[in-house]
Design an enzyme around this catalytic site. Structure first.
Site, PDB file in Angstrom:
ATOM      1  N   SER A  13       0.836  -1.200   0.000  1.00  0.00           N
ATOM      2  CA  SER A  13       0.000   0.000   0.000  1.00  0.00           C
ATOM      3  C   SER A  13       0.870   1.249   0.000  1.00  0.00           C
ATOM      4  CB  SER A  13      -0.975  -0.033   1.170  1.00  0.00           C
ATOM      5  OG  SER A  13      -1.995   0.909   0.997  1.00  0.00           O
ATOM      6  N   ASP A  16      -9.311  -3.632  -5.803  1.00  0.00           N
ATOM      7  CA  ASP A  16      -8.674  -3.269  -4.548  1.00  0.00           C
ATOM      8  C   ASP A  16      -9.721  -2.681  -3.605  1.00  0.00           C
ATOM      9  OD1 ASP A  16      -7.314  -1.250  -2.696  1.00  0.00           O
ATOM     10  OD2 ASP A  16      -5.600  -2.362  -3.489  1.00  0.00           O
ATOM     11  N   HIS A  62      -7.067  -5.987  -0.164  1.00  0.00           N
ATOM     12  CA  HIS A  62      -6.069  -4.909  -0.211  1.00  0.00           C
ATOM     13  C   HIS A  62      -4.810  -5.399   0.492  1.00  0.00           C
ATOM     14  CE1 HIS A  62      -4.292  -0.960  -0.358  1.00  0.00           C
ATOM     15  NE2 HIS A  62      -4.186  -0.900   0.963  1.00  0.00           N
TER      16      HIS A  62
END
Length: 410
Positions: free
Chosen positions: A205, A283, A350
């Site tokens: 991320s 996502d 995610h």
């Protein structure tokens, strides 16, 4: 990019390094890394060969960071967790950059100082190493015995800021992400990274975005290393319109980067080091905060859809298919690069590399019968070309799709 001292919270300036380092990113996001359900204990990494338990790894602070000006938001020392490699992995290194969003203004950055994302005073003294950081061959067949490092994230800007200090309501804020990156790399070079025969920089991320930014710099640190590659997990954030037709994410975080925003689809055009893109087509963070952000006023039906993809109706799925198309368009320019790898699954998730049940397990998502760990390993060791792009949702029955009680928090 030149920054003015009068707008410290708006602009970041370049402090040497490659052109990629000076690319500043204008998206904010959060990372939620699941902790595995293993019994954790302090022991040697070699014992993993006969164990089913993961390991706890101590926090190391960079003691000379202050003299380099490399400080967390609150002025405390930055840190990392280091697990020494053994056997055939003793001269190989895997560096993972932690994620955790951006703070887009002085108020939010000041609040962040009271958390582990802005102060080493609040960081866990030990963390479990699972997924791509695991020391278990069954969980992490290609990298289990490598030297592995988890770099803690405490600057609020994906290891990219480099300005002096600013004051907010009587407290001082330090925006020193680039100096933190440099100080920690210097520390690791002295601990053996300089003699690495193989190295992999990765991150999830916000850390995935930092991996895009710093990949070529990492390669430059290791001119004698035979193989240096990078892998970003869930860091390919899209500059797309939300359901109200606005670029709300771009507009919202224009406070972070006042002059110009660079998204991964632009950064990857400049990266020269072999790279692996690991990203879900749907996502979950981006569905909730890029496609259907709160400012777009999602309807009741969208509120259900953004929490559970199985509750999306056909029109909503069509919108999400547009998100998938935007991702595939964004990576189209690198699909033919022979030394790049791609794994885009059709899961509502995610970040996947730090979760043991997603990285490599009997229940992991697969494309063409390969787990993510197998695909990354095949790419890194040049066992085969890896350009794995899944079909549209819901074509992959092996997907693990998250179900939320509430959206990810900004």
């Amino acid at each position: 990019m030149a920054a003015t001292r009068q707008h410290l919270h708006h602009l970041w300036r370049r402090r040497g390094g490659s052109a990629t380092t000076s690319a500043v990113v204008g998206l904010v996001f959060l990372v939620f890394s699941a902790v595995g359900l293993f019994v954790l204990t302090s022991r040697s990494p070699e014992s993993a060969l006969n164990s089913t338990e993961s390991i706890l790894v101590d926090l190391t602070l960079v003691n000379n960071a202050k003299e380099k000006g490399a400080l967390c938001l609150d002025g405390t020392l930055p840190g990392y967790h280091f697990l020494k490699g053994f056997g055939s992995g003793a001269d190989k290194w895997l560096i993972h950059l932690e994620g955790g969003g951006w703070c887009r203004n002085l108020e939010l950055c000041s609040a962040r100082k009271q958390t582990e994302l802005g102060s080493s005073n609040h960081m866990e003294k030990q963390v479990p190493f699972i997924g791509i950081l695991s020391n278990l061959p069954s969980q992490n067949p290609d990298f289990y015995n490598w030297n592995k490092v988890k770099v803690r994230y405490c600057d609020g800007a994906s290891f990219s800021g480099d300005v002096e200090t600013t004051e907010h309501k009587g407290t001082t804020l330090y925006f020193r992400g680039l100096r933190i990156w440099e100080a920690i790399m210097d520390d690791l070079l002295l601990k053996g990274l300089a003699n690495a025969k193989k190295a992999l920089l990765t991150g999830c991320s916000a850390g995935g975005l930092a991996t895009y930014i710093h990949c070529d710099d990492f390669k430059a640190l290791l001119p004698k290393t035979k193989t240096v590659k990078c892998m970003a997990d869930g860091g390919f954030f899209l500059d797309v319109n939300d359901i109200s037709g606005r670029r709300s994410m771009y507009d919202s975080y224009n406070e972070v980067v006042h002059l110009q925003c660079f998204f991964p689809e632009e950064i990857i055009k400049k990266i020269r080091t072999p790279f692996f893109i690991l990203n879900p087509a749907y996502d979950a963070w981006q569905v909730q905060h890029v496609v259907t952000p709160d400012v777009s006023g999602p309807s009741t039906s969208w509120r259900s859809c953004r929490l559970d993809i199985k509750k999306c109706d056909s029109n909503q799925i069509e919108v999400l298919q547009g998100m998938r198309t935007a991702l595939l368009d964004g990576i189209r320019g690198v699909t033919e690069k022979k030394d790049w790898g791609i794994f885009v699954d059709s899961c509502f998730i995610h970040c996947q590399s730090l979760k043991d049940y997603l990285w490599h397990s009997p229940n992991s998502p697969r494309i063409n019968n390969k787990t993510i760990a197998e695909a990354v390993g095949d790419w890194y060791f040049d066992r085969s070309k890896v350009k794995e792009i899944d079909g549209q949702y819901p074509s992959n029955p092996s997907c693990y799709n998250l179900v939320f009680s509430q959206p990810y928090k900004l």
